[in-house]
Design a protein around this motif. Structure first.
Motif, PDB file in Angstrom:
ATOM      1  N   LYS A 128     -47.160 -30.021 -12.952  1.00 15.36           N
ATOM      2  CA  LYS A 128     -47.222 -30.448 -11.557  1.00 15.36           C
ATOM      3  C   LYS A 128     -46.522 -29.476 -10.612  1.00 15.36           C
ATOM      4  O   LYS A 128     -46.581 -29.651  -9.386  1.00 15.36           O
ATOM      5  N   TYR A 129     -45.855 -28.488 -11.142  1.00 15.89           N
ATOM      6  CA  TYR A 129     -45.099 -27.560 -10.286  1.00 15.89           C
ATOM      7  C   TYR A 129     -45.907 -27.029  -9.090  1.00 15.89           C
ATOM      8  O   TYR A 129     -45.394 -26.998  -7.977  1.00 15.89           O
ATOM      9  N   SER A 163     -43.160 -36.062 -20.829  1.00 14.38           N
ATOM     10  CA  SER A 163     -42.770 -36.182 -19.424  1.00 14.38           C
ATOM     11  C   SER A 163     -42.538 -34.802 -18.832  1.00 14.38           C
ATOM     12  O   SER A 163     -43.026 -34.482 -17.754  1.00 14.38           O
ATOM     13  N   CYS A 164     -41.790 -33.963 -19.571  1.00 16.97           N
ATOM     14  CA  CYS A 164     -41.581 -32.592 -19.099  1.00 16.97           C
ATOM     15  C   CYS A 164     -42.934 -31.887 -18.952  1.00 16.97           C
ATOM     16  O   CYS A 164     -43.202 -31.247 -17.940  1.00 16.97           O
ATOM     17  N   LEU A 200     -38.072 -33.707 -13.134  1.00 20.10           N
ATOM     18  CA  LEU A 200     -38.705 -35.020 -12.967  1.00 20.10           C
ATOM     19  C   LEU A 200     -37.724 -36.102 -12.494  1.00 20.10           C
ATOM     20  O   LEU A 200     -38.058 -36.879 -11.609  1.00 20.10           O
ATOM     21  N   SER A 226     -45.938 -32.985 -18.437  1.00 24.75           N
ATOM     22  CA  SER A 226     -46.755 -33.382 -17.288  1.00 24.75           C
ATOM     23  C   SER A 226     -46.111 -32.897 -15.998  1.00 24.75           C
ATOM     24  O   SER A 226     -46.798 -32.523 -15.062  1.00 24.75           O
ATOM     25  N   PHE A 227     -44.774 -32.859 -15.977  1.00 22.04           N
ATOM     26  CA  PHE A 227     -44.138 -32.427 -14.738  1.00 22.04           C
ATOM     27  C   PHE A 227     -44.215 -30.914 -14.550  1.00 22.04           C
ATOM     28  O   PHE A 227     -44.414 -30.427 -13.432  1.00 22.04           O
ATOM     29  N   TYR A 287     -37.141 -35.944  -8.876  1.00 23.32           N
ATOM     30  CA  TYR A 287     -38.427 -36.171  -8.218  1.00 23.32           C
ATOM     31  C   TYR A 287     -38.724 -37.670  -8.142  1.00 23.32           C
ATOM     32  O   TYR A 287     -39.158 -38.172  -7.105  1.00 23.32           O
ATOM     33  N   THR A 288     -38.474 -38.386  -9.226  1.00 29.85           N
ATOM     34  CA  THR A 288     -38.773 -39.825  -9.202  1.00 29.85           C
ATOM     35  C   THR A 288     -37.838 -40.565  -8.256  1.00 29.85           C
ATOM     36  O   THR A 288     -38.121 -41.689  -7.868  1.00 29.85           O
ATOM     37  N   THR A 325     -35.330 -31.205  -6.790  1.00 28.90           N
ATOM     38  CA  THR A 325     -36.465 -30.975  -7.694  1.00 28.90           C
ATOM     39  C   THR A 325     -36.881 -29.513  -7.627  1.00 28.90           C
ATOM     40  O   THR A 325     -37.052 -28.834  -8.645  1.00 28.90           O
ATOM     41  N   HIS A 381     -46.724 -40.361 -19.246  1.00 32.95           N
ATOM     42  CA  HIS A 381     -46.894 -38.983 -18.798  1.00 32.95           C
ATOM     43  C   HIS A 381     -47.839 -38.188 -19.685  1.00 32.95           C
ATOM     44  O   HIS A 381     -48.227 -37.080 -19.339  1.00 32.95           O
ATOM     45  N   CYS A 420     -36.467 -30.220 -16.166  1.00 30.56           N
ATOM     46  CA  CYS A 420     -37.763 -29.900 -15.548  1.00 30.56           C
ATOM     47  C   CYS A 420     -37.816 -30.314 -14.087  1.00 30.56           C
ATOM     48  O   CYS A 420     -38.631 -29.824 -13.330  1.00 30.56           O
TER      49      CYS A 420
END
Lengths: 446, 860
Positions: free
Chosen positions: A263-264, A256-257, A220, A259-260, A223-224, A231, A338, A218
């Motif tokens: 966020k796209y 986690s996926c 994440l 929520s991410f 990104y972190t 990302t 998440h 995804c």
């Protein structure tokens, strides 16, 4: 953007310190570098030229779990996690990206098959380059903490990945309404294969068809680490996959996926075309918890309309789960960061679990505290993450739960590891597994 | 000096990972929650045990390195900022060590937050009374260091009232236990001195806190006003009506808006001010009290009173209040908060002063504060990115402190002096007052290494002491001008020059208290100091000369339906109020009303140079400087001659009733502990032998609508345990419900008083009986105190009793004995390590030992 661009946000911190209580890292280390107030003070120090970019900043920037609990406790709602992630990017730019980052983000995550092979190689310890790969994979929190010890991995890593068994493609379901796309996160794919299968089975009972997607990571993890370039690369690849699908919903069983993916649109805020693409997909993305709860509510409504047959059905079918001699099993829930802060999902999971026959639901203290699985430099921050975990285990012990349920593969690994280390007997299940088990019982009785 | 080898020795003590000294680390430890200029420490250490703290301080002492101890550094006065010293971060000391609901105390590490303690004791139906608004994040260590307040202070008093003892590390790295779970140990009230000492006198690592049973219910109201003065009037009127609410909190329009912008809590945004008023107590009569409050509010032009319907609504109202400081960031990035305290009746003037100053310096202000205590919290807004705004804020802050001092108040009611208010100390204290406080500091920290350069203003360049100046603003009536004081000053000056001993007395009842002194001493009595110096019934305080008898004081207060809620055991009608202070005398009501240490707002005394020293003031909360009031309280005249004391007084209870029951000692004790630890709110719980049985007596004092239901429920408890209830009756307010009991004990040639913990009172008494059978006894169960009179007592028996009581976690004092006994025994029992600290203080404040030599514990 550089840190200075966020001066107003950063200056909003008046050092009241309310973030201290909420931060799992601070409560473990007691060090100001491990709390929003401190991290913001350093960022301000950078802007005001008291603090220099150097390796002293690595810990303050990279020990953040990104759980977001500080913001929840912050009167000014300062988005510290985002500010820290942003600063990580600048740090990596200025101080340099480590080879492990490159290997993972640029060469493994975009390609699910390579990821499968790498994980096996590490697990079996046969490849001479295994330790390098192991270090890279260690950055992915889904592999838990003892990744470098191959022997620890073997019994944890299933022989085949989820998508090695269930190839991407369209599968018919027994439901009558929806067409669902199942987004397979790396953690579910490679590590929590059982749980992935459970989700797949449960979704099939709810949908007309389930499409196992050929998605990649995804995005994440990079990104972190502040790696926005990689990302975006991953996110674009996934958007391509989404657009080719003919489905009503995209469901994932990794919070986690989920929520991410939601966020796209924000990731592409400087990129109109991709942002539009992401926005178009947004309403389709569902955390499996959200989906199942909504489905159950629908079911309740229609069965209530059918003169209470729902309750009768349950009354006549004693589907007892068995606990440790207490008649019914005690179940508790751990909120993945998440899910609870990332997506605002909290009551849904409880709603589902409380409705399961034979289950006594018992709320755990600090259920929404991070379990420590999210530590970034998984390997170097091992001790820290264990201390955060110890707190979680104490709370778990207090519930006397037979089963601990959650909805994130990284949490599952971390929690199971903690339970083993503490010599406890609690089982860790994904929420899909709980539902799948019910479905199996039902089928058997029929 | 901090150098490589010092850092290495720190690493050896606590481990490398718990020592930080990078530049980034120092930046992280350069600030607290205040807005005083930041400063860099040299190194930060994180000890994990008391022993490690001691070793760190020992090493710092050896190397001459100054240290600052801190919890989470939410300090609001710059008290936790270090100038190139070692920061001792106590965040790892974060465990709740013991909870004893049956004896009403808990032991916690200093790094435990206030809220964590609250949550830990809540399942036992108990709470820790101090509740600073920052309770979620402020640590108990910090609460102790600052003597924190909080909304509930109005009813329960400040942190110091609820601290029983502590484990602390001294400046040279020695671990000392100060006081303990039992009430009021002999020797100076060191724990009282430690509380509010801002880390300058020692570093506490474990705190013994008193916990209190939760009351049956609570009603929370929101009173909404169109004008601030109306709200202030409501506050005064409610207290005048004899209701003691749990809280009386005010927020002005600016704060309401800031809070609502962040997280809506249901405050009306068009109100000029709101009050959060909470009353708690027994179910019976609570609704009536709430209605009465509503009536008063409406009569003082309140727009509307809303009542929280459930816990969720209550929590929401408090969430806004507790988050008010933080919410300021919705209006402005930074704030400077003052915490001065004024007399409640002068709140409108104070708020007007704040408004003028805010305008003068162009710094917007919001007010959120403890109105019931007159404790202001003006939040002056600025942006720290603009230095000129910060300077304006500091100037405005200074101006507000001046206003508070002018209105007879103090510069700090809660947050401490730290670095921020250091110079403002001159507003309210004389040079001599401040030098005396600094002497206390140097007695315990001779090398000035613990949090140096804070609290007490520094002397002018090149001088060792501050010049003898009067306070620049505050005027204290009484003092040297009060009746009888000048003469006493003369006598003491003379005694000092001749190095002759003097002893102070009231009417002489208690001249035998303390150890036997071999040194002949001139007796100086306080009987000439018989003036009522100031009595302000609206603001509920009275200042009286030390020679005023308690009886006379009560008569004076009675005129306004008030009283001093204290009935010291063994007192006669002509015992003086000065002797209450000197002996820290209390009666069985101490458990509910507190002791003199909790009622004294301030006092003045003549020191060993014959000069006046003032301590405290007359406002309800005061944390400016070290707590000299508590230090003097119970000092047996060994530090100075107390000339006057200012007392916090209360509205008289409408009724005083007792209920008695008879049965075996086990049953009486079982019922007594159950009642003492319940939410029945008994004022005293005692038991005495009667014929072959024991009699349990429980007193209740308060409102007519409440007391009968307390009596009824108390009798039910007694019956349920199998006691025969012998009826209930009213008793006179001044006398209490133990008429004759203490007189009888006092007739014995030997009298002793032992304090233990509630759970061990009976056990301790029965063991004591086996050592020597008293002929008179009273067990004060709620205070965990044994009063016993003996025909005879040998040195050997005394030693056994002393070690027995120590085993029961307490202490024992011989109050009365034959001269022969007193000559050969320490009446305070075997040596306690903390006495060494008392002796150090005595040595500095009375270097020539002219005040009552030999009578202190340890026969000093």
């Amino acid at each position: 953007m550089t840190v200075s661009a966020y001066y107003d946000d950063i200056a909003k911190c008046n050092k009241c310190g309310f973030c201290h209580v909420a931060c799992p890292i601070f409560r473990t280390t007691g060090h100001e570098s491990g709390v929003a107030r401190g991290r913001l003070a350093l960022l301000r120090g950078i802007i005001e030229k008291r603090v220099e970019w150097n390796e002293e900043l690595e810990d303050p920037l990279f020990t953040c779990l990104g759980c977001g609990a500080c913001t929840t406790n912050c009167f000014g709602k300062i988005p510290t996690t985002d500010l820290v992630l942003n600063a990580r990017a600048e740090y990596l730019d200025k101080i340099g990206k480590k080879p492990a980052h490159r290997l993972l983000f640029e060469h493994l995550l975009p390609y699910p098959k390579r990821l499968h092979v790498a994980a096996r190689a590490v697990a079996l310890g046969k490849n001479s380059g295994a330790s390098k790969v192991a270090n890279a994979l260690g950055l992915l929190r889904i592999f838990g903490r003892d990744l470098p010890k191959a022997e620890g991995m073997v019994d944890k890593l299933p022989m085949s990945s989820f998508r090695g068994t269930v190839k991407p493609g369209v599968y018919p379901g027994t439901g009558d309404k929806l067409k669902i796309g199942y987004f397979v996160g790396c953690g579910m794919d490679v590590i929590q294969v059982q749980a992935g299968k459970a989700t797949f089975e449960v979704l099939k009972t709810k949908a007309k068809s389930v499409t196992v997607m050929d998605n990649c990571c995804c995005g994440l993890p990079p990104y972190t680490y502040g790696d926005l370039g990689n990302t975006k690369l991953l996110a674009r690849k996934n958007l391509d996959v989404f657009e080719k699908l003919d489905v009503d919903l995209i469901v994932t069983d990794c919070s986690s996926c989920a929520s991410f993916l939601k966020k796209y649109p924000k990731i592409f805020k400087d990129d109109e075309r991709d942002a539009a693409r992401a926005n178009k997909e947004l309403p389709m993305i569902k955390d499996v918890v959200e989906f199942l709860y909504a489905d159950e509510q629908d079911g309740k409504k229609s069965s209530d309309e059918a003169a209470g047959s729902y309750h009768d059905a349950h009354a006549s079918a004693p589907q007892q789960l068995t606990g440790t001699g207490k008649g019914s099993v005690i179940v508790t829930y751990h909120d993945p960061c998440h899910a609870v802060r990332g997506q605002g999902i909290k009551d849904e999971s409880r709603g589902i679990l409380k409705n399961l026959p034979g289950v006594t639901f018992k709320e755990m203290a600090e259920a929404d505290w991070c379990c420590g699985g999210a530590g970034s430099y998984a390997l170097t921050h091992y001790d820290l993450s264990q201390k955060v975990l110890d707190r979680k285990m104490k709370n778990l012990k207090d519930t006397d739960a037979d089963i601990l349920v959650t909805s994130c593969p990284a949490c599952m690994i971390q929690l199971a590891y903690g339970i083993k280390r503490h010599g406890m007997k609690t089982k860790v299940f994904h929420i899909s597994e709980m539902l799948d088990y019910q479905e199996q019982l039902k089928a058997r009785q029929q | 000096m901090i150098n490589e080898s010092f850092i290495r020795s720190m690493e050896e003590i606590v481990g490398k990972e718990y020592v930080k000294h990078s530049k980034a680390d120092m930046e992280l430890y350069s600030y607290d929650a205040s807005v005083v200029p930041t400063d860099m420490p040299g190194v930060v250490v994180f000890p994990g045990t008391t022993e490690e703290v001691a070793r760190v301080l020992r090493e710092a002492h050896r190397a001459g390195v100054p240290s600052v101890s801190r919890g989470f550094a939410t300090n609001l006065s710059g008290g936790t900022i270090s100038h190139s010293g070692v920061v001792v971060a106590l965040s790892r000391l974060n465990e709740i060590l013991e909870i004893h609901p049956e004896s009403r105390y808990a032991v916690v590490h200093t790094g435990v937050t206030n809220l964590e303690l609250q949550e830990a004791v809540a399942p036992f139906g108990m709470f820790f009374a101090p509740d600073p608004a920052s309770q979620k994040v402020s640590t108990i260590g910090g609460n102790v260091g600052e003597n924190s307040g909080g909304p509930r202070c109005l009813k329960y008093g400040v942190t110091s009232n609820h601290i029983l003892g502590m484990k602390m590390v001294t400046a040279d790295g020695e671990i000392v236990d100060v006081a303990g779970p039992a009430f009021d140990p002999p020797g100076y009230d060191l724990r009282g001195l430690m509380v509010g000492s801002e880390g300058c006198l020692g570093v506490a690592t474990e705190i013994i806190v008193r916990i209190t049973p939760k009351t049956e219910s609570v009603i929370t109201m929101l009173a909404i006003y169109d004008e601030i003065p109306h709200a202030a009037r409501s506050v005064s009127e409610i207290i005048r009506a004899g209701i003691v609410p749990l809280t009386l909190e005010m927020m002005d329009n600016t704060i309401i808006k800031a809070v609502e912008m962040g997280a809506p809590c249901g405050y009306p945004q068009d109100a000029a001010a709101v009050l959060i008023i909470e009353v708690e107590g027994m179910n019976a009569g609570l609704q009536e009290q709430a209605e009465k409050i509503e009536e008063i509010c409406m009569a003082t032009q309140c727009r509307e009173v809303r009542t929280a319907k459930n816990q969720a609504e209550r929590d929401l109202l408090w969430k806004g209040r507790r988050g008010a400081f933080g919410a300021i960031c919705n209006l402005s990035p930074n704030y400077l908060v003052n915490d001065g305290c004024v007399l409640r009746s002068r709140l409108p003037e104070a708020l007007e002063g704040v408004r003028e100053i805010s305008e003068k310096y162009g710094r917007p202000v919001g007010n959120v504060f403890h109105a019931g205590d007159g404790n202001l919290h003006p939040l002056l807004m600025f942006d720290s990115r603009h230095p000129e705004e910060l300077e304006q804020a500091h100037k405005a802050g200074w101006g507000i402190m001046e206003v508070c001092a002018e209105l007879g108040g103090t510069i700090s009611g809660e947050h401490g002096v730290g670095h921020e208010k250091q110079e403002a100390m001159h507003m309210i204290f004389s040079g001599n007052d401040l030098n005396t406080q600094q002497d206390v500091k140097l007695a315990l920290d001779p090398d000035n290494l613990l949090n140096p350069g804070k609290v007490i203003p520094l002397p002018p360049e090149g001088q060792r002491r501050l010049p003898p100046s009067e306070p620049t603003i505050l005027r204290r009536p009484g003092g040297a001008a009060a009746a009888g004081v000048k003469e006493a000053m003369g006598i003491i000056k003379k005694a000092r020059s001749e190095k002759k001993a003097v002893r102070f007395a009231g009417n002489g009842t208690f001249n035998g208290i303390g150890n036997y002194s071999e040194t002949p001493a001139q007796i100086v009595d306080s009987l000439q100091m018989s003036e009522i110096i100031e009595y302000d019934n609206d603001n509920q305080f009275i200042t009286a000369g030390a020679g005023v008898t308690l009886a006379a004081l009560q008569v004076k207060l009675g005129e306004k339906n008030q009283w001093l809620p204290i009935r010291p055991s063994y007192f006669t009608t002509d015992s003086t109020t000065g002797s209450i202070v000197a002996m820290a005398a209390v009666g069985p009501e101490r458990v509910s009303y507190g002791g003199p240490r909790d009622m004294l707002l301030g006092l003045q005394y003549i020191d060993s140079t014959g000069s006046m020293v003032s301590a405290g003031g007359k406002v309800m909360k005061n944390v400016a400087g070290y707590d000299m009031t508590r230090l003097l309280n119970g000092s047996l005249g060994t530090l100075g001659l107390i000339t006057e004391a200012t007392w916090k007084v209360a509205t008289r209870p409408e009724t005083c009733r007792m209920v008695a029951a008879v049965g075996s000692h086990e049953k009486c004790y079982a019922a007594a502990t159950k009642i003492a630890n319940s939410n029945l709110l008994a004022v005293s719980v005692t038991m005495v032998p009667e014929a072959d049985n024991w009699k349990l007596v429980v007193g209740f004092e308060g409102l007519q609508i409440v007391v009968p239901s307390q009596i009824k429920r108390c009798a039910e408890v007694m019956q349920s345990i199998g006691l025969a209830v012998s009826g209930d009756s009213e008793y006179p307010l001044e006398e209490g419900c133990h008429t004759g009991a203490f007189e009888k004990i006092w007739q014995s040639p030997f009298v002793l008083q032992a304090d233990v913990i509630i759970a061990r009172v009976l056990e301790c008494y029965l063991d004591l009986e086996r050592i020597v059978r008293p002929d008179q006894v009273l067990l004060d169960v709620a205070c965990a105190r044994i009063h016993a009179g003996f025909v005879d007592l040998t040195a050997e028996q005394w030693k056994k009793i002393d070690s027995l009581v120590k085993r029961c976690q307490g202490h024992v004092v011989v109050l009365k004995a034959s001269e022969a006994f007193r000559k050969s025994n320490d009446v305070f029992g075997s040596t306690r390590p903390e006495w060494k600290l008392s002796h150090a203080i005595k040595g500095v404040l009375d270097p020539d030992r002219i005040f009552a030599p030999g009578i202190l514990p340890g026969r000093v």
